[in-house]
Each structure stands twice: as structure tokens, then as C-alpha cells.
Design an enzyme around this catalytic site. Structure first.
Site, mmCIF file in Angstrom:
data_model
loop_
_atom_site.group_PDB
_atom_site.id
_atom_site.type_symbol
_atom_site.label_atom_id
_atom_site.label_comp_id
_atom_site.label_asym_id
_atom_site.label_seq_id
_atom_site.Cartn_x
_atom_site.Cartn_y
_atom_site.Cartn_z
ATOM 1 N N GLY A 41 -47.597 9.154 0.055
ATOM 2 C CA GLY A 41 -48.479 8.494 0.993
ATOM 3 C C GLY A 41 -49.473 7.620 0.252
ATOM 4 O O GLY A 41 -49.758 7.832 -0.938
ATOM 5 N N CYS A 42 -50.034 6.629 0.936
ATOM 6 C CA CYS A 42 -50.940 5.683 0.272
ATOM 7 C C CYS A 42 -52.223 6.376 -0.209
ATOM 8 O O CYS A 42 -52.582 6.275 -1.387
ATOM 9 C CB CYS A 42 -51.246 4.506 1.192
ATOM 10 S SG CYS A 42 -51.844 4.942 2.837
ATOM 11 N N HIS A 43 -52.911 7.087 0.685
ATOM 12 C CA HIS A 43 -54.128 7.794 0.267
ATOM 13 C C HIS A 43 -53.814 8.805 -0.837
ATOM 14 O O HIS A 43 -54.560 8.941 -1.809
ATOM 15 C CB HIS A 43 -54.756 8.534 1.451
ATOM 16 C CG HIS A 43 -55.230 7.661 2.554
ATOM 17 N ND1 HIS A 43 -56.326 6.837 2.442
ATOM 18 C CD2 HIS A 43 -54.761 7.484 3.823
ATOM 19 C CE1 HIS A 43 -56.520 6.196 3.578
ATOM 20 N NE2 HIS A 43 -55.583 6.567 4.438
#
Length: 314
Positions: free
Chosen positions: A115-117
Site C-alpha cells: 500500500g502507498c502509506h
């Protein structure tokens, strides 16, 4: 011989960026599906059967269904959804964790894209735990500022639509219940015993991320200062073409969250002083936070140069 690639979900932001990065490569043959057949299981399975690599750029439920369709096929999957990131039998697609992780991705058949975060938090925390500087039960906090493209097509339409309200002009905090879907992977792949206290914020710009993790050195397991931490990260990521560590003095500048928008790599800034150190990761939520990372993983899987077809800031 060209690698045959199917992008299942090519109409979303992640799928579109992957398609854009791959369409001009002479080592890739893209397999297409008619728009009216995108949700037809037989048509999807036919495309999966014809592919060497398939990207699943789908909501979690649809990604699980597509993975089931591919169970008896030879196609290798890269899932960009949250569905399989901590699932048994899937390899977490963050090659910079270690040389062992990179080799597992290269040989793997089922890869779960980060995921990006989570990418920003893991990049900041995992080297400290791996080196024994930070204990696994350290009370990690993280603040993540992202562009609105991270929310997908619906959020993009809200921010760019004619009927948007004044609320969209200011940064907006969300995930207030501390149940953000990226937390399980942050914990597992950072090596943490507990999930961090995580504050995500979406702001009025299209793409780019700035993830900040503050560190109190008095709570660490070893006595270290700012330059010691900089040296640790420089060594940890020294062989990575995708993650670079800025010079300590460079961390004094103003840092824009969209500094790496449009690129597929990541920059880490080490700032602060010997008592309070701030680790900041800068990258594009659609680049190293999604599509760029997925193509990086694909390149390892097919034996291509890792940076092939990707846009690096440096």
C-alpha cells in the site's frame, strides 16, 4: 520473446499508470479485454490463461475472485489491492526489505504489492528494527500526507468536479478510528510488535506523498545521533536504484509532498537533532506507492533491469 501481460482493471488510476508505463516497451505484449467483458469470469480467465504476468488492479473482493480464477493457471500475479498483503502464500512486494525479499519476489508466483502509506512507513521503520536500533515494541507514530488521486476515481471526481465545496480546499484527516487498512502490513513488514498510531491526511493536489515518522533517541536500544541514523539508512538502501537517502544538510530545505509526483522512486530525509530525529519519505502514491512498485516487481520477476520502463527522479 516478449512477456505477455494482462492488466485486470486497466481503467483505474493504478491500472492506467501501469498501462502507460508498459505500452511502449518492446519486451512486453499487452493483452486486452473488451470493456463489456471486464466482469465476465470466462473472458477474464481466458486473458489470465494467455498471460505470463497479470496485474490485479481491482477492489479487494474482485482481486480475490481473480486470484481464484488463476489458481489452476501458470500466470504469475501481482495484486495491487489490499486483499493479499498479509495472506499466506503471497510474497510482499517490497524488494528493498532485503536481498532475500528481492530474490523471493523474482522467483514468486503470487506477489502482493504494498500500500502507498505502508510503503512510506515501512521504508522509514524497518531498517531501524532490522539493525537492532529500535525495539519491536517501540511506540511508532506516523503522519502521512497524500494527494487525492490515492482515493481513486470517485475521490478524483470529488476534488476536480464543479460542485466541490470549500472543505476540499483544506487538508482533511481521515482514518480517525485507527483502523486504516494499511496498518496490518505496516506492523508485519516493519517488524513491529504493535500497529503504529497512524494519521493519514488527504490534500488538494493530485499526487505525491510525504510520510513522517518521528523518533525519540532516548527510547532506542542503542545510543545514536542524527548522523548515525543517516549512515544506517545510507548503508541499508545503498544498493537500491529506487530509494535514495538525501544528505543530512539537504533536510533543512522546505519539503513539498508532491516533490516526486510523476516519478517511480523514493527519497528519504533524515532531519532533526540527536534527541529528536524525523524520518521523512517522499514519493508518488501512484509511483513507488502503487504502479511504479508493481512494475518494479514485474521487472524482477521477468529478469529485466529493475528500472526498465520507470521514471526516476535522480
Amino acid at each position: 520473446m516478449k512477456t505477455k501481460v494482462f492488466i485486470n482493471g486497466h481503467e483505474g488510476t493504478t491500472g492506467l499508470r501501469i498501462h502507460d508505463r508498459l505500452k511502449s516497451r518492446d519486451d512486453i505484449e499487452l493483452i486486452s479485454i473488451d470493456d463489456e467483458l471486464r466482469k465476465d469470469p470466462k473472458a477474464v480467465k481466458d486473458c489470465l490463461a494467455a498471460a505470463d504476468i497479470a496485474f490485479l488492479c481491482l477492489p479487494d473482493g474482485a482481486a480475490r475472485e481473480a486470484a481464484v480464477l488463476a489458481e489452476d493457471l501458470s500466470v504469475r500475479l501481482i495484486d495491487t489491492s489490499t486483499a493479499h498483503r498479509t495472506a499466506a502464500g503471497w510474497i510482499y512486494g517490497f524488494p528493498e526489505l532485503s536481498a532475500t525479499q528481492r530474490a523471493a519476489i523474482a522467483a514468486g508466483k503470487r506477489i502482493a504489492n504494498p500500500g502507498c502509506h505502508a510503503s512510506g512507513v515501512i521504508a522509514a521503520v524497518q531498517p531501524l528494527i532490522a539493525a537492532g536500533v529500535m525495539a519491536a515494541d517501540y511506540p511508532v507514530t506516523a503522519y502521512s500526507l497524500t494527494g487525492y488521486s490515492g482515493g481513486g476515481r470517485k475521490m478524483i471526481e470529488q476534488y476536480e468536479g464543479p460542485d466541490r465545496t470549500a472543505a476540499f480546499s483544506a487538508p482533511r484527516q481521515y482514518g480517525l478510528n485507527q483502523m486504516h487498512k494499511h496498518l496490518p502490513e505496516m506492523k508485519k513488514f516493519s517488524g513491529l510488535q504493535y500497529e503504529p498510531a497512524f494519521t493519514p491526511v488527504v490534500a488538494d493536489y493530485y499526487s505525491g506523498m510525504e510520510v513522517t515518522v518521528p523518533i525519540f533517541t532516548r527510547l532506542l536500544q542503542k545510543k545514536v545521533g542524527c548522523r548515525d541514523i543517516w549512515q544506517l539508512y545510507s548503508e541499508h538502501y545503498g544498493n537500491s536504484p529506487f530509494i535514495r537517502v538525501a544528505a543530512v544538510d539537504d533536510a533543512k530545505r522546505l519539503v513539498g509532498a508532491n516533490a516526486l509526483a510523476g516519478y517511480d522512486d523514493m527519497e528519504i530525509l533524515i532531519s532533526g537533532n540527536d534527541e529528536r530525529i524525523v524520518i521523512t519519505t517522499l514519493f508518488d502514491n501512484l509511483g513507488k506507492g502503487a504502479s511504479g512498485a508493481a512494475i518494479e516487481n514485474m521487472n524482477y520477476m521477468i529478469g529485466a533491469e529493475a528500472t526498465t520502463g520507470l521514471k526516476l527522479h535522480r
